[in-house]
Design a protein around this motif. Structure first.
Motif, PDB file in Angstrom:
ATOM      1  N   PRO A  16       0.838  -1.295   0.157  1.00 31.57           N
ATOM      2  CA  PRO A  16       0.136  -0.009  -0.073  1.00 31.57           C
ATOM      3  C   PRO A  16       0.903   1.126   0.021  1.00 31.57           C
ATOM      4  O   PRO A  16       0.328   2.353  -0.316  1.00 31.57           O
ATOM      5  CB  PRO A  16      -0.954  -0.208   1.299  1.00 31.57           C
ATOM      6  N   GLU A  17       2.136   0.979   0.364  1.00 30.89           N
ATOM      7  CA  GLU A  17       2.859   2.340   0.316  1.00 30.89           C
ATOM      8  C   GLU A  17       3.306   2.744  -0.966  1.00 30.89           C
ATOM      9  O   GLU A  17       4.005   4.089  -1.153  1.00 30.89           O
ATOM     10  CB  GLU A  17       4.132   2.023   1.314  1.00 30.89           C
ATOM     11  N   PHE A  18       3.051   2.042  -1.940  1.00 24.57           N
ATOM     12  CA  PHE A  18       3.507   2.449  -3.303  1.00 24.57           C
ATOM     13  C   PHE A  18       2.215   3.422  -3.917  1.00 24.57           C
ATOM     14  O   PHE A  18       2.902   4.310  -4.720  1.00 24.57           O
ATOM     15  CB  PHE A  18       3.249   1.026  -4.254  1.00 24.57           C
ATOM     16  N   ALA A  48      -5.991   6.233   6.680  1.00 24.06           N
ATOM     17  CA  ALA A  48      -5.296   5.402   7.393  1.00 24.06           C
ATOM     18  C   ALA A  48      -5.484   5.413   8.798  1.00 24.06           C
ATOM     19  O   ALA A  48      -5.941   6.477   9.263  1.00 24.06           O
ATOM     20  CB  ALA A  48      -3.652   5.852   7.179  1.00 24.06           C
ATOM     21  N   GLY A  49      -4.959   4.561   9.834  1.00 26.13           N
ATOM     22  CA  GLY A  49      -4.832   4.671  11.160  1.00 26.13           C
ATOM     23  C   GLY A  49      -6.490   4.181  11.655  1.00 26.13           C
ATOM     24  O   GLY A  49      -6.610   4.229  12.710  1.00 26.13           O
ATOM     25  N   GLY A  50      -7.633   4.004  10.724  1.00 23.08           N
ATOM     26  CA  GLY A  50      -8.660   3.548  11.296  1.00 23.08           C
ATOM     27  C   GLY A  50      -8.447   2.012  11.891  1.00 23.08           C
ATOM     28  O   GLY A  50      -7.680   1.407  11.580  1.00 23.08           O
ATOM     29  N   ASN A  51      -9.597   1.916  12.854  1.00 25.70           N
ATOM     30  CA  ASN A  51      -9.008   0.867  13.506  1.00 25.70           C
ATOM     31  C   ASN A  51      -9.590  -0.583  12.565  1.00 25.70           C
ATOM     32  O   ASN A  51      -8.766  -1.451  12.503  1.00 25.70           O
ATOM     33  CB  ASN A  51      -9.936   0.929  14.772  1.00 25.70           C
ATOM     34  N   GLY A  52     -10.712  -0.653  12.214  1.00 21.07           N
ATOM     35  CA  GLY A  52     -11.106  -1.656  11.599  1.00 21.07           C
ATOM     36  C   GLY A  52     -10.525  -2.081  10.208  1.00 21.07           C
ATOM     37  O   GLY A  52     -10.082  -3.290   9.794  1.00 21.07           O
ATOM     38  N   SER A  53     -10.073  -1.083   9.575  1.00 18.76           N
ATOM     39  CA  SER A  53      -9.364  -1.387   8.358  1.00 18.76           C
ATOM     40  C   SER A  53      -8.092  -1.830   8.207  1.00 18.76           C
ATOM     41  O   SER A  53      -7.610  -1.504   9.180  1.00 18.76           O
ATOM     42  CB  SER A  53      -9.452  -0.047   7.392  1.00 18.76           C
ATOM     43  N   GLN A  54      -7.846  -2.699   7.459  1.00 22.24           N
ATOM     44  CA  GLN A  54      -6.632  -3.289   7.201  1.00 22.24           C
ATOM     45  C   GLN A  54      -5.842  -2.515   6.263  1.00 22.24           C
ATOM     46  O   GLN A  54      -6.205  -1.908   5.258  1.00 22.24           O
ATOM     47  CB  GLN A  54      -7.121  -4.782   6.671  1.00 22.24           C
ATOM     48  N   PRO A  55      -4.476  -2.393   6.587  1.00 24.87           N
ATOM     49  CA  PRO A  55      -3.886  -1.784   5.652  1.00 24.87           C
ATOM     50  C   PRO A  55      -3.856  -2.325   4.153  1.00 24.87           C
ATOM     51  O   PRO A  55      -4.181  -3.643   3.950  1.00 24.87           O
ATOM     52  CB  PRO A  55      -2.477  -1.762   6.162  1.00 24.87           C
ATOM     53  N   GLY A  56      -3.664  -1.504   3.135  1.00 21.35           N
ATOM     54  CA  GLY A  56      -3.733  -2.148   1.781  1.00 21.35           C
ATOM     55  C   GLY A  56      -5.020  -2.350   1.084  1.00 21.35           C
ATOM     56  O   GLY A  56      -5.115  -2.360  -0.191  1.00 21.35           O
ATOM     57  N   VAL A  57      -5.978  -2.229   1.827  1.00 23.41           N
ATOM     58  CA  VAL A  57      -7.393  -2.096   1.133  1.00 23.41           C
ATOM     59  C   VAL A  57      -7.515  -0.551   1.076  1.00 23.41           C
ATOM     60  O   VAL A  57      -7.908   0.158   2.047  1.00 23.41           O
ATOM     61  CB  VAL A  57      -8.594  -2.620   2.028  1.00 23.41           C
ATOM     62  N   VAL A  58      -8.072   0.056  -0.079  1.00 28.88           N
ATOM     63  CA  VAL A  58      -8.347   1.303  -0.322  1.00 28.88           C
ATOM     64  C   VAL A  58      -9.664   1.318  -1.108  1.00 28.88           C
ATOM     65  O   VAL A  58      -9.878   0.828  -1.964  1.00 28.88           O
ATOM     66  CB  VAL A  58      -7.271   1.602  -1.045  1.00 28.88           C
ATOM     67  N   LEU A 116       2.056   7.909  -7.336  1.00 20.96           N
ATOM     68  CA  LEU A 116       2.918   6.218  -6.991  1.00 20.96           C
ATOM     69  C   LEU A 116       4.151   6.847  -6.422  1.00 20.96           C
ATOM     70  O   LEU A 116       4.701   8.126  -6.858  1.00 20.96           O
ATOM     71  CB  LEU A 116       3.261   5.926  -8.501  1.00 20.96           C
ATOM     72  N   ARG A 117       4.734   6.362  -5.559  1.00 19.96           N
ATOM     73  CA  ARG A 117       6.106   6.367  -4.938  1.00 19.96           C
ATOM     74  C   ARG A 117       6.892   5.208  -5.017  1.00 19.96           C
ATOM     75  O   ARG A 117       6.594   4.263  -5.154  1.00 19.96           O
ATOM     76  CB  ARG A 117       5.633   6.737  -3.688  1.00 19.96           C
ATOM     77  N   GLY A 118       8.113   5.588  -5.788  1.00 18.49           N
ATOM     78  CA  GLY A 118       8.988   4.567  -5.853  1.00 18.49           C
ATOM     79  C   GLY A 118       9.183   3.611  -4.599  1.00 18.49           C
ATOM     80  O   GLY A 118       9.400   4.358  -3.766  1.00 18.49           O
ATOM     81  N   PRO A 119       9.543   2.415  -4.975  1.00 14.54           N
ATOM     82  CA  PRO A 119       9.971   1.701  -3.594  1.00 14.54           C
ATOM     83  C   PRO A 119      11.100   2.099  -3.049  1.00 14.54           C
ATOM     84  O   PRO A 119      11.990   2.840  -3.648  1.00 14.54           O
ATOM     85  CB  PRO A 119      10.031   0.390  -4.013  1.00 14.54           C
ATOM     86  N   ASP A 120      11.287   1.975  -1.765  1.00 17.49           N
ATOM     87  CA  ASP A 120      12.571   2.504  -1.157  1.00 17.49           C
ATOM     88  C   ASP A 120      13.603   1.505  -1.616  1.00 17.49           C
ATOM     89  O   ASP A 120      14.848   1.751  -1.267  1.00 17.49           O
ATOM     90  CB  ASP A 120      12.371   2.393   0.355  1.00 17.49           C
ATOM     91  N   ARG A 121      13.609   0.351  -1.969  1.00 18.48           N
ATOM     92  CA  ARG A 121      14.670  -0.583  -2.119  1.00 18.48           C
ATOM     93  C   ARG A 121      14.692  -0.615  -3.678  1.00 18.48           C
ATOM     94  O   ARG A 121      13.732  -0.788  -4.378  1.00 18.48           O
ATOM     95  CB  ARG A 121      14.432  -1.895  -1.517  1.00 18.48           C
ATOM     96  N   ARG A 140       3.636   4.819   5.045  1.00 16.29           N
ATOM     97  CA  ARG A 140       4.840   3.962   5.351  1.00 16.29           C
ATOM     98  C   ARG A 140       4.574   3.679   6.794  1.00 16.29           C
ATOM     99  O   ARG A 140       5.020   2.585   7.058  1.00 16.29           O
ATOM    100  CB  ARG A 140       5.908   5.149   5.074  1.00 16.29           C
ATOM    101  N   CYS A 141       3.992   4.595   7.427  1.00 16.08           N
ATOM    102  CA  CYS A 141       3.767   4.471   8.686  1.00 16.08           C
ATOM    103  C   CYS A 141       3.168   3.149   9.172  1.00 16.08           C
ATOM    104  O   CYS A 141       3.662   2.369   9.986  1.00 16.08           O
ATOM    105  CB  CYS A 141       3.129   5.666   9.758  1.00 16.08           C
ATOM    106  N   GLN A 142       2.340   3.135   8.360  1.00 20.05           N
ATOM    107  CA  GLN A 142       1.404   1.760   8.513  1.00 20.05           C
ATOM    108  C   GLN A 142       1.995   0.704   8.440  1.00 20.05           C
ATOM    109  O   GLN A 142       2.360  -0.143   9.383  1.00 20.05           O
ATOM    110  CB  GLN A 142       0.201   1.871   7.716  1.00 20.05           C
ATOM    111  N   THR A 143       2.789   0.720   7.606  1.00 24.54           N
ATOM    112  CA  THR A 143       3.422  -0.622   7.274  1.00 24.54           C
ATOM    113  C   THR A 143       4.462  -0.958   8.287  1.00 24.54           C
ATOM    114  O   THR A 143       4.908  -2.028   8.907  1.00 24.54           O
ATOM    115  CB  THR A 143       4.198  -0.736   5.814  1.00 24.54           C
ATOM    116  N   THR A 144       5.338   0.122   8.629  1.00 30.23           N
ATOM    117  CA  THR A 144       6.410   0.043   9.626  1.00 30.23           C
ATOM    118  C   THR A 144       5.801  -0.393  10.966  1.00 30.23           C
ATOM    119  O   THR A 144       6.356  -1.258  11.709  1.00 30.23           O
ATOM    120  CB  THR A 144       7.327   1.124   9.950  1.00 30.23           C
ATOM    121  N   GLU A 145       4.727   0.157  11.159  1.00 31.13           N
ATOM    122  CA  GLU A 145       4.184  -0.023  12.649  1.00 31.13           C
ATOM    123  C   GLU A 145       3.495  -1.567  12.645  1.00 31.13           C
ATOM    124  O   GLU A 145       3.722  -2.185  13.803  1.00 31.13           O
ATOM    125  CB  GLU A 145       2.552   0.724  12.867  1.00 31.13           C
ATOM    126  N   LEU A 146       3.159  -1.819  11.468  1.00 27.45           N
ATOM    127  CA  LEU A 146       2.768  -3.334  11.159  1.00 27.45           C
ATOM    128  C   LEU A 146       3.903  -4.239  11.763  1.00 27.45           C
ATOM    129  O   LEU A 146       3.647  -5.162  12.404  1.00 27.45           O
ATOM    130  CB  LEU A 146       2.143  -3.462   9.931  1.00 27.45           C
TER     131      LEU A 146
END
Lengths: 116, 1427
Positions: free
Chosen positions: B935-937, B988-998, B1019-1024, B1189-1195
């Motif tokens: 989803p960070e993409f 983002a940050g909603g409780n029920g929602s899973q990351p990645g579903v938009v 779009l944001r280029g992946p970090d790697r 990005r935050c979401q994914t790292t938090e995850l």
């Protein structure tokens, strides 16, 4: 022509069986692997050979070919047997599969060339 | 040789029987004709004698004659023609076919189980007929007539005269010069006078009286009164009488026909020639020709046709005969034999014997004498005799050698084998002496036979006799008929002695080119011999069967040929002798076809084609053509009820793939369609699992977090690896594509035309609650329900594996079952001729006749079940429902296009693209969502439209960011814009929602049919760096819910190549400066940002500009840039590294309160722009990606910490945990730095400006954080430990951590002037500020006592002293700042380091053990000047 050979060789198996069973009665131990001339037909002479594990080799020779004596045939069979053993020793060979060894192939064809 | 009905003895006896001729008067014939029989036929069933007869041999021994059979036949004046005999034989053979239910015995030989007909009746009938139709020859007497019956009736005017006439006739035939046939045994033939009395016609007295008269004339031994026809036709109907004639006459019927036909032709020919015809036709001897001697042809015809009709009128034989009559006939024969024939034979034997004995001495001496005397003269005679051998006449009829032979034959006929043998033996010697080879062979043959038949068998069977005989017959005499007879006898005898292989050799020797039928029969018998040997020679059997079959087919005996081949097939089948097998199959196919058994033919041909044949291409082509021809005929013959199965080409049914959906447009200009699923993709288990997870994710969210029980992942393409247990779903008006894999096993190319699918369809309405149940089952040829696409031509090269895609388009809902494929199979014309021309115009191909229509079923075996024990132990297969889709009501169909979608990005690059969603169905679409693992993409912007910048109309090269021009380029860094944003705004940050579903924002959340909408997408280029495959799953639903299909999905895989851009490292450290302003007093940090250009593509990317650095955090914000370089645009060319330094302060809200409540969900964004534009980082692209990005790292973090805390919980005491957390918190920063950059890229001589952002999350003071997170994997690895974790090393907070608890600051004047000369003591006030960074109370101990670290420093700097209290102990509350006034005392001028104090801190209420010295402050230098 191939068809004819198929029939010839197939039929010769009966003779081989007959000879083997006959020999088996007399001496079990030192059995001669070479069976000699199985039977002559109008066009061909059929020779047979049976290994100890009952693998049968059959060589069909043109009747008109007089250069091949019993001894030559015998050595041909021995050669054939040796290379067949080599094929069987290959750990990657599954018994029952068609033989695909190049060495065996070239050996057989060299034998063919030699006799012709 | 197969088993025979007769035993050998019987067979031989019956082969050689006394022949009796019959001569009838016209009237007698008429009488017998009432029964549809002539006289000899009338007698035939009764010719075997049941009682024993007696006979005295020359030495007066009584010889018993058992089971004697005599042969009564009409006098035939011509010897049987060769041609006629042949025809007769072949007809007899072809008439005798094995019965369907004939007993077949199973022979098990080695590993063969053969089903062989036990008996060969055709051979026996052949043999019988052959022996009967043997022409009598001069060298033997066995089938010469021994007696003659003269028959007249009692109704004739003058029976006695009639008898006289007949007698004369007989005499004329025997002794007349014009007739050489039949042969007579002895010059004075026995004449037996028979008076026939018809009971229905004349009075008995007259007959009796005539009989009396006859008795007187011929003696009681020589005449007989036979009364027949005692039944009137009236009473016949109700009485059932066995018909003994049928079995005999059936056979003779053939004979008659043949004879008649030849007679007819013969006589017609002769009558034309006229002259010799007279002599032949004028004989009124043939009974069926009695009326014909006047004028030939017409009259001759009548009986012929009569003879034909009568037997066909069935069971009318002997209609006028009662059982009594039968008895009378039987008695008559007996009387004739015992009274007439046997005494006659006895007499003759005696006579001959006497002659021989009397002549013996004389002849012997005489012969030897003549030989001696005329020795010289004998030589030429010998050569003559050899010449004559072939013609067969050497001896005059009265020659003594022949007398011996005659006697031997007589003895043989009356079963006196002893005598016969010795006679034959003598004769043989004589003949051999004279080099009369034919005679010698005959004698040898009979000698052998009689030796075999001798009772008790005193001498062994002389097989070599037979061999010599056969050889002589064949080679010397060139008489194949005799040789054959001899061979048949010999073989039979050998067989009875179990010398099968000898018999076989004998039989095989007899095969020759001149008669196919004989060769065939003999070969077959030889084959049977081989199978009967002690160790059955199965293969020889098979081989000879094939030879026999071949000869049979040459002889025109197709049925027998087929049978032979079929039997041989049993041996060759499945043994790998493929050429032979193919050959046999081919012949079987052909023969069955000609015999109108097309089904067998087709199956045989099918067999050839199915197997991987090793035949040459041309041969295969021939097979194929033949097959097609046969098949065509079959299919024409049979009704069009069901299309038969075709063998070619092979279908690899398990490789069948089914695809639901349209062929998609892939790209249209700059539009790029979603890749979705297509048949061209290989199936990838891992990938499909990923898709499945994605789908589960989104479905779970749609259904409030639970996956419905009925959930079934959508499968668009079914193949052998997918789960095919459930019926797949297809949508009305959307095509179903079935991919069938064909393999051409042949070396010839094949052409399939009009290839289409075969299906069955059951109409069903799913919208109705319980729907009208499957109404009717429809199959093909109904285009209003389902359109079937037809591939008009499909060529397959030799040995090619090719895929055909067949399409169906359903128009109704229901249940579809795809059954198979239907096509026309044809052979491609051989490559030699002009193939293309024919192929192009399919019409000509059809007219070629080489196309047949047929079908092949698609049967897919499901996967092997392996779940229960039962299934494990047995082999069971689950269902495979790939081909049974359910057609559901219409569903929306989404198409997604990407516009300006990049393929390559720099790491962190931001790019704006557009997505077009189009609903191409007739149903509105709703609930559009997208799910991805990454989803960070990407982002579609936030819900709140205020934060989403309006998409610029043109997708030109303008910035993706929302920017504000800040006026002067040298704007001071202090002008920091700050914004507060809640992450909820960005979805983002909603409780029920899973990351990645938009959720994708659709206007009115519905996409109408045919409508399409373009949405911006960032779009944001992946970090790697590297190539990334990013999967998108678009989810959508119909506006109306249907039971069958709740949703649909669309897949897209984007491939992005990311290349390195910048690497950002950031460190935060506590600033020790005294807060200048009260606002910033409570805490500030220095943030060092280290930016390095790590792009390797030097040619493309010229330089990077750091445009802006933003922060976002819940607690901190960047305050100002304190870069020593100034506010220059920081450029970074390749491999350059730049350092930026910022000050960060804690956030405050409007009221000035500190934000330090963790649960606060609001982030503060602060931008420090280094250029002339400010990018508002709190709006869509920038903030979006930050939150993603935050979401994914938090995850990820959530995972790790969860794991650790689980391990800890048991072993740690709460308090200690507290300390740890408190201490940790103290040093936590939680500051996110966003570095926004611009890159100047040269591409195709154009300069492009790319933008991007990189994120760094600072978490701990002093710890370096990097934009490239490197250690993530390592952390995740910890999770994989299964052992209970050791108590973590941070049981107590490390001193290093504890040392950050208290921040100290010394405030003092930097230089202090003091007049030392006046006052030697200089007192300087110093303020020590202590601030507690942590959230708990801390006890602080301050020790001012001097403790120089090293003696040197003492010397150099001198020392000073703190005045007053040297040790303070004070508690500091959380976040409290305490100032302590101290005084330092100097005695000299100089530079001093004031930072000598030591601070110890410990958390309140803790024991002193965890007291830790606080970070010693930096050297605080003070300059004390002396004035």
């Amino acid at each position: 022509i191939e068809l004819k050979f198929h029939y010839t060789v197939h039929t010769s198996l009966d003779v081989v069986e007959e000879k083997v069973s006959a020999v088996g009665k007399v001496i079990v131990d030192q059995r001669e692997l070479y069976l000699g001339l199985l039977y002559p037909t109008e066009d061909y002479k059929v020779y047979g050979y049976v290994t100890n594990s009952k693998v049968k080799f059959v060589i069909v020779v043109d009747s008109s070919n007089t250069s091949l004596r019993d001894n030559e045939i015998r050595s041909m069979f021995r050669k054939l047997h040796n290379s067949f053993t080599d094929v069987m020793c290959n750990p990657f060979y599954n018994p029952g599969d068609p033989i695909q060894s190049k060495v065996f192939d070239s050996m057989v064809s060299s034998m063919m060339v030699q006799t012709c | 040789m197969a088993q025979c009905v007769q035993s050998v003895q019987e067979f031989i006896q019956d082969s050689f029987v006394p022949m009796v001729a019959v001569l009838c008067s016209e009237d007698a014939d008429r009488v017998t004709r009432k029964n549809n029989l002539n006289f000899s036929e009338l007698l035939r069933p009764f010719c075997r004698l049941t009682s024993e007869g007696h006979l005295r041999d020359p030495s007066n021994q009584i010889q018993v004659v058992k089971n004697l059979k005599i042969c009564v036949s009409n006098i035939v004046t011509e010897p049987p023609q060769q041609v006629v005999t042949r025809r007769l034989l072949s007809e007899v053979v072809s008439a005798s076919q094995p019965a369907e239910s004939s007993v077949a015995n199973v022979i098990t030989a080695g590993d063969y189980d053969l089903n062989i007909s036990a008996t060969t009746p055709w051979f026996e009938t052949y043999r019988e007929t052959f022996l009967q139709s043997m022409p009598a020859s001069d060298h033997e007497f066995l089938n010469h007539c021994l007696a003659c019956m003269l028959v007249a009736t009692s109704h004739e005017n003058a029976p006695v005269e009639q008898f006289q006439k007949l007698s004369q006739e007989q005499h004329r035939i025997q002794h007349g010069s014009e007739c050489t046939y039949p042969k007579w045994f002895i010059p004075n033939t026995l004449k037996y006078y028979v008076l026939l009395h018809d009971m229905g016609e004349g009075e008995e007295q007259r007959a009796e009286s005539i009989y009396e008269d006859m008795k007187q004339r011929y003696g009681t031994q020589g005449c007989y009164l036979l009364k027949i026809n005692s039944r009137t036709s009236v009473q016949s109907s109700n009485e059932q009488i066995p018909d003994p004639w049928s079995q005999y006459l059936h056979k003779s019927n053939f004979q008659n026909q043949v004879y008649d036909a030849t007679n007819y032709t013969l006589s017609s020919v002769l009558s034309l020639i006229d002259a010799p015809c007279k002599t032949c036709n004028d004989h009124p001897l043939r009974l069926d020709q009695t009326s014909a001697h006047m004028d030939g042809i017409d009259a001759l015809r009548a009986p012929v046709s009569d003879g034909k009709k009568v037997p066909s009128a069935s069971s009318t034989h002997g209609a006028c005969l009662t059982l009594n009559d039968h008895d009378r006939i039987r008695q008559f024969i007996q009387e004739f034999t015992f009274r007439g024939l046997l005494p006659h034979i006895e007499k003759n034997i005696r006579q001959l014997n006497d002659q021989l004995v009397s002549r013996k001495g004389l002849s012997r001496s005489l012969f030897s004498a003549t030989k001696k005397w005329f020795g010289g003269g004998k030589v030429p005679e010998k050569s003559i005799s050899e010449l004559k051998n072939t013609s067969g006449l050497l001896y005059p009829p009265e020659a003594p050698e022949l007398q011996i032979r005659k006697m031997a034959d007589l003895c043989f006929l009356v079963q006196h084998y002893d005598l016969a043998y010795s006679c034959y033996h003598t004769a043989k010697k004589d003949f051999l002496n004279d080099q009369a080879m034919l005679y010698a062979a005959g004698a040898l043959e009979m000698a052998a036979v009689s030796a075999f038949l001798q009772p008790g068998a005193p001498r062994p069977y002389p097989a070599h006799y037979m061999d010599t005989a056969i050889q002589t017959y064949r080679d010397v005499c060139k008489n194949m008929v005799l040789a054959e007879r001899c061979a048949l006898l010999s073989a039979e005898i050998l067989k009875s002695q179990a010398k099968y292989s000898e018999a076989a050799t004998l039989l095989i020797k007899m095969t020759s080119e001149d008669s196919d039928l004989r060769s065939a029969l003999l070969l077959e018998q030889a084959a049977h011999c081989f199978i009967n040997t002690r160790s059955p020679m199965v293969r020889k059997f098979a081989f000879h069967m094939i030879l026999a079959g071949h000869r049979f087919s040459k002889a025109g005996q197709k049925r027998h040929a087929l049978r032979c081949y079929c039997q041989a097939m049993q041996v060759y089948r499945g043994k790998g002798w493929s050429l032979a097998e193919d050959h046999i199959n081919f012949i079987i196919g052909r023969q069955s076809f000609t015999l109108r058994q097309p089904e067998n033919a087709v199956s045989a041909f099918r067999h050839i084609l199915l197997n991987d044949s090793k035949q040459a291409a041309s041969q295969q082509g021939a097979f194929l053509r033949e097959y097609l021809y046969v098949y065509k005929n079959v299919s024409q013959a049979s009704a069009e009820a069901s299309l038969p199965q075709l063998p070619l080409p092979c279908i690899q049914s398990s490789a069948t793939r089914v695809f639901f959906g349209h062929d998609r447009r892939l790209a249209e200009g700059e539009k790029q369609a979603a890749s979705h699923v297509s048949l061209d993709q290989e199936y990838d288990r891992e990938l499909s699992q990923q898709w499945r997870e994605l789908e589960e994710q989104v479905v779970a969210i749609v259904n409030r977090g639970v996956l419905p029980v009925t959930f079934q992942p959508t499968q668009y393409c079914l193949n052998s690896q997918t789960d095919n247990m459930r019926f797949p779903l297809a949508v009305v008006e959307e095509p179903i594509i079935v991919e069938v894999v064909f393999r051409n096993p042949l070396k010839v190319s094949l052409v399939l035309t009009d290839l289409s699918l075969l299906w069955k369809f059951a109409l069903k309405e799913f919208t109705l609650p319980h729907g009208s149940e499957a109404s009717e089952i429809v199959s093909n040829e109904k285009d209003d329900l389902i359109t079937t696409e037809v591939i008009s031509e499909f060529c397959m090269n030799p040995e090619e594996t090719k895929v055909a895609r067949l399409k169906l388009l359903p128009h109704q809902t229901g249940e579809l079952h795809i059954r198979g494929v239907v096509y026309n199979l044809g052979a491609a014309p051989s490559p030699g001729d002009d193939g293309t021309k024919i192929l192009c115009s399919s019409g000509s191909v059809f007219s070629d006749g080489m196309f047949v229509r047929g079908r092949q079923d698609l049967e897919i075996q499901g996967p092997r079940l392996n779940s229960t024990k039962e299934e494990k132990t047995s082999v069971r297969h689950g269902p495979d429902r790939r081909l049974d889709p359910i057609i559901t009501p219409p569903m929306p169909l989404l198409e997604v296009f990407f516009i300006n979608f990049p393929t390559a990005l720099l790491c962190g690059e931001i790019r704006k693209a557009y997505v077009e969603f189009a609903n191409v169905s007739k149903v509105p679409l709703t609930g559009l969502r997208v799910v991805s693992k990454r989803p960070e993409f990407f982002t579609f912007g936030s819900h709140t439209s205020a934060l989403t910048p309006l998409s610029p109309g043109a997708s030109e090269n303008c910035s993706a960011y929302k920017t504000v021009v800040t006026g002067s380029s040298s704007s001071s860094s202090s002008a920091v814009a700050t914004t507060l944003v809640s992450p909820l705004d960005f979805g983002a940050g909603g409780n029920g929602s899973q990351p990645g579903v938009v959720d994708i924002p659709l206007p009115d959340s519905v996409l109408q049919p045919g409508a399409s909408i373009q949405l911006p997408m960032w779009l944001r280029g992946p970090d790697r760096e590297g190539v990334h495959e990013i999967n998108f799953l678009f989810y959508y639903e119909s506006t109306e819910k249907t039971s069958k299909m709740s949703h649909r999905v669309l897949r897209h895989t984007a491939i992005i190549c990311a290349s390195r851009s910048l690497s950002v490292r950031a460190t935060a450290c506590r600033s020790n400066t005294l807060p200048e302003r009260s606002m910033e007093r409570d805490g500030s940090m220095l943030v060092f940002v280290d930016v390095e250009n790590i792009n390797t593509n030097e040619a493309g990317v010229r330089e990077f500009h750091i445009v802006q650095v933003s922060s976002c955090s819940k607690q901190w914000r960047l305050h100002s840039c304190i870069n020593p370089v100034g506010d220059k645009d920081s450029k970074l060319t390749s491999r350059e590294r730049g350092k930026l330094c910022f000050r960060a302060i804690k956030c405050r809200n409007q009221e000035g309160r500190l934000f330090y409540i963790q649960c606060s969900a609001v982030y503060t964004f602060a931008d420090i722009n280094l250029g002339n534009e400010q990018i508002i980082s709190s709006t869509t692209p920038c903030a979006d990606f930050f939150f993603r990005r935050c979401q994914t790292t938090e995850l990820k973090k959530g995972f790790t910490t969860g794991g650790v805390s689980f391990g800890q919980s048991g072993s740690l005491s709460d308090s200690e945990g507290d300390i740890a957390s408190v201490v940790r918190k103290c040093s936590e920063v939680d500051l996110n730095i966003v570095v926004l950059w611009k890159a100047y890229v040269v591409e195709d001589n154009k300069q492009l400006i790319l933008e991007g952002q990189l994120h760094v999350a600072l978490q701990t003071i002093g710890k370096e954080a990097c934009s490239l997170s490197q250690k993530e994997e390592a952390q995740e690895m910890v999770l994989l430990k299964f052992r209970p974790e050791l108590p973590p090393p941070l049981v107590r907070p490390s001193t290093e951590q504890l040392s950050h608890l208290i921040k100290t600051n010394l405030h003092y004047p930097e230089s202090y002037d003091h007049p030392f000369p006046q006052k030697s003591l200089c007192m300087v006030p110093v303020t020590l500020t202590l601030s507690n960074c942590s959230m708990v109370d801390v006890d602080v101990v301050i020790d001012l006592r001097h403790k120089a670290t090293s003696p040197e420093t003492l010397e150099i700097h001198g020392s000073f002293t703190w005045l007053g209290q040297t040790q303070y102990k004070l508690p500091l509350k959380a976040q409290e700042v305490h100032k302590l006034q101290l005084t330092a005392c100097f005695i000299h001028a100089g530079v001093y380091n004031l930072g000598t104090h030591r601070v110890f801190a410990k958390i309140a209420n803790q024991d002193s053990t965890c007291e830790a010295s606080q970070q010693s402050s930096m050297p605080a230098l003070i300059v004390v000047n002396s004035i």
